[in-house]
Design an enzyme around this catalytic site. Structure first.
Site, mmCIF file in Angstrom:
data_model
loop_
_atom_site.group_PDB
_atom_site.id
_atom_site.type_symbol
_atom_site.label_atom_id
_atom_site.label_comp_id
_atom_site.label_asym_id
_atom_site.label_seq_id
_atom_site.Cartn_x
_atom_site.Cartn_y
_atom_site.Cartn_z
ATOM 1 N N HIS A 123 0.876 -1.169 0.000
ATOM 2 C CA HIS A 123 0.000 0.000 0.000
ATOM 3 C C HIS A 123 0.919 1.227 0.000
ATOM 4 O O HIS A 123 2.031 1.172 0.516
ATOM 5 C CB HIS A 123 -0.821 -0.053 1.290
ATOM 6 C CG HIS A 123 -1.896 0.978 1.426
ATOM 7 N ND1 HIS A 123 -1.618 2.284 1.742
ATOM 8 C CD2 HIS A 123 -3.245 0.892 1.317
ATOM 9 C CE1 HIS A 123 -2.770 2.960 1.812
ATOM 10 N NE2 HIS A 123 -3.764 2.136 1.558
ATOM 11 N N ASP A 200 3.664 -4.597 7.826
ATOM 12 C CA ASP A 200 2.393 -3.879 7.794
ATOM 13 C C ASP A 200 1.280 -4.922 7.916
ATOM 14 O O ASP A 200 1.033 -5.684 6.980
ATOM 15 C CB ASP A 200 2.289 -3.107 6.469
ATOM 16 C CG ASP A 200 0.891 -2.553 6.209
ATOM 17 O OD1 ASP A 200 -0.003 -2.748 7.050
ATOM 18 O OD2 ASP A 200 0.706 -1.927 5.149
ATOM 19 N N GLN A 203 -3.985 -5.442 6.989
ATOM 20 C CA GLN A 203 -5.008 -6.299 6.387
ATOM 21 C C GLN A 203 -5.016 -7.708 6.959
ATOM 22 O O GLN A 203 -5.733 -8.572 6.448
ATOM 23 C CB GLN A 203 -4.821 -6.368 4.861
ATOM 24 C CG GLN A 203 -5.040 -5.064 4.143
ATOM 25 C CD GLN A 203 -6.472 -4.530 4.268
ATOM 26 O OE1 GLN A 203 -7.406 -5.246 4.642
ATOM 27 N NE2 GLN A 203 -6.655 -3.258 3.955
ATOM 28 N N LYS A 226 -9.669 -1.109 11.065
ATOM 29 C CA LYS A 226 -9.886 -2.276 10.203
ATOM 30 C C LYS A 226 -10.143 -3.529 11.044
ATOM 31 O O LYS A 226 -10.286 -4.625 10.512
ATOM 32 C CB LYS A 226 -8.684 -2.486 9.284
ATOM 33 C CG LYS A 226 -8.513 -1.352 8.259
ATOM 34 C CD LYS A 226 -7.486 -1.716 7.232
ATOM 35 C CE LYS A 226 -6.856 -0.514 6.546
ATOM 36 N NZ LYS A 226 -7.725 0.155 5.580
ATOM 37 N N CYS A 364 -4.826 2.672 -3.462
ATOM 38 C CA CYS A 364 -3.546 3.170 -2.933
ATOM 39 C C CYS A 364 -2.399 2.224 -3.255
ATOM 40 O O CYS A 364 -1.481 2.047 -2.454
ATOM 41 C CB CYS A 364 -3.604 3.413 -1.422
ATOM 42 S SG CYS A 364 -4.802 4.648 -0.941
#
Lengths: 407, 142
Positions: A123, A200, A203, A226, A364
């Site tokens: 991202h 990261d 997600q 999220k 993104c």
């Protein structure tokens, strides 16, 4: 007692409303998840009964608010199995967590000619901060490509690590393709080359159990919003040994120990990285979200979401002219697609007219779209409250849009 | 040649047409039809310098100023945006530049459909209207 996943939907008040006079079908969970009533109540309860500025006040409310806030830090540490609450920094979200590391790590450790390695699956929030930092420090920004299945080639990754590499930044799950990267293996490869790694987890945090000690990443970033928690909450986990070596990111109250015109000394971890009054109410909402997720058995949740994903993939694969992007060994909760001859934007707008919320565009991730030679995709993304009915509605909606446009 | 209807008159006709439609899906369906029925743009005019910035889809405008009136042809690779372009074509194409500049286009709100899509930055309606108004201003300066 373990909560049944099929009861989840009723906990999210927003899902029972209509959009454009039709029942809402919410499939934009990779952008943000909805919030259960317990999270909404926790925020309301905080402002109704507990609101005070934390850490420095000695009155009763300040003490209780501080306890509640620090209680969430403990809860987060337990959720990801961090060894110490000193390693949990509250931020505004994944983006701020990554910017913090890019800034502070860059300042302490990156010199001209050094290299930072990211993946092509990132991202922008795990791409641009490193790119800018590299420009500022005259370091080289390098990108590990993904293959035709939407997976990183670990041999190429290995070959790109060298004595100049200062840090690797990679996601656990691609927000654009849903690829689940073999993160444990990637961390091992980076560490074998003596390079620290930032993961990261934006997600993945809501879809699978997390154990930062087992994964062994040096930094781990994710957002609350999220994972059923309020917007404006995020976490940076960093190994204490690293965080101790990094200079502060922002300056102000809370992060200092002693201030005089001649010298400033900094507060201890984790406060060194939390300048200013934090977002106490929403952090307490994050705590409620973790409590909410913890009611489920993660194995049940994963099995449920995997079945749902496979059901959605099979429904969509049956639609003529529909192409699903990526074919990774492991995919999580994300279905990126386009239909021949139909703009992703049109598909999104026309599905919305049927009450179906998906995301369209580049998500993104311009480097991914460039590599696939497309201007964007439609992305349907799942959460624990989605059902077969949601995916049936999506498939029907897509067929209807195709008929509408192709007439 | 009959006198061209004013922007306000055409807006009212469109509002009446859209009001006949029951739901959002029908309104979109009609919008797409308007786009499909619009005069075709010469493909050689679809060049990068005619692209409107600020849209998720590609939109091309070829604008001329003739005797104080704004004349244009336009196209988009999105059928929904092309429908919006068709509405702009019906209302603004051939109108006096001064009227285009003055038009407040609040009928987009009244269409119902537009209350929804005009607020999305990605579809570029604001960008398209801005683009036409700028051309109208340049036309007046000449």
């Amino acid at each position: 007692m373990i909560k049944d996943i099929l009861t989840a939907r009723a906990d999210f008040p927003i899902l029972s409303q209509t959009v454009n006079d039709l029942p809402l079908v919410y499939l934009d969970n990779a952008a943000t998840t909805q919030k259960p009533q317990s999270v909404i109540d926790a925020i309301s309860r905080y402002y109704t009964t507990l609101n005070a500025n934390i850490h420095r006040g000695n009155h009763t409310l300040a003490v209780y608010a501080t306890q509640a806030y620090e209680g969430v830090r403990k809860k987060v540490a337990e959720y990801i199995n961090a060894p110490s609450t000193n390693e949990i920094i509250f931020t505004r979200g994944t983006t701020e967590s990554i910017n913090l590391v890019a800034h502070s790590f860059g300042e302490a450790f990156v010199k001209p000619g050094d290299e930072i390695l990211v993946s092509q699956l990132e991202h922008h929030s795990n791409y641009v901060p490193w790119l800018l930092m590299c420009k500022k420090r005259q370091a080289t920004f390098r990108v590990v490509p993904f293959d035709e299945n939407g997976e990183l080639n670990l041999e190429i990754f290995k070959s790109m690590l060298n004595e100049k590499t200062r840090l690797v930044a990679v996601n656990h799950v691609s927000n654009s393709l849903g690829t689940v990267n073999p993160i444990r293996q990637i961390v091992q490869i980076a560490h074998a080359a003596g390079v620290p790694i930032l993961v990261d987890a934006a997600q993945s945090i809501q879809h699978m159990p997390h154990n930062v000690q087992e994964i062994d990443a040096d930094f781990y970033a994710f957002s609350g919003h999220k994972m059923y928690a309020p917007m404006g909450t995020g976490v940076l986990f960093g190994k204490e040994t690293w965080l101790e070596k990094l200079p502060p990111y922002q300056a102000g109250g809370e992060m200092i120990d002693h201030v005089s015109p001649e010298e400033v000394t900094f507060n201890i971890l984790p406060y060194k990285f939390e300048a200013g009054t934090p977002n106490v109410a929403d952090v307490i909402g994050l705590g409620a979200a973790i409590d909410y997720i913890n009611q489920f058995d993660f194995a049940d949740l994963q099995a449920y979401e995997e079945e749902l994903l496979n059901y959605g993939l099979s429904l969509l694969k049956d639609i003529e002219g529909l192409n699903i992007y990526g074919n990774p060994t492991h995919r999580s909760a994300i279905i990126p697609f386009n239909v021949d001859g139909i703009q992703h934007y049109d598909m999104g707008v026309l599905l919305d007219a049927r009450g179906i919320a998906v995301r369209t565009g580049q998500h993104c991730t311009q480097p991914i779209m460039d590599a696939l030679h497309i201007s964007g995709t439609v992305r349907a993304s799942l959460a624990l409250y989605n059902t077969h009915e949601d995916l049936d509605a999506l498939a029907q909606g897509i067929r209807r849009v195709i008929r509408m446009i192709r007439r | 040649m009959t006198e061209k209807a004013t922007i306000k008159e055409i807006e009212q006709e469109l509002i009446d047409d859209f009001n006949l439609l029951d739901n959002w899906e029908e309104k979109y369906e009609y919008l797409i039809e308007l786009g499909q029925d619009m005069p075709r743009m010469d493909p050689t005019l679809k060049t990068d310098d005619r692209l409107v910035q600020g849209c998720q889809s590609s939109v091309w405008f070829d604008i001329h100023c003739q005797e104080g009136r704004l004349l244009f042809s336009a196209d988009s690779d999105s059928v929904v945006v092309k429908g919006m372009v068709a509405v702009l074509n019906q209302t603004l194409n051939g109108q006096p530049a001064e009227d285009v500049l003055q038009a407040n286009l609040d009928f987009f709100e009244t269409l119902g459909l537009w209350r929804h899509i005009s607020s999305q930055r990605s579809n570029g309606l604001t960008a398209m209207v801005g683009h036409l108004k700028q051309a109208a201003a340049e036309c007046l300066d000449k």
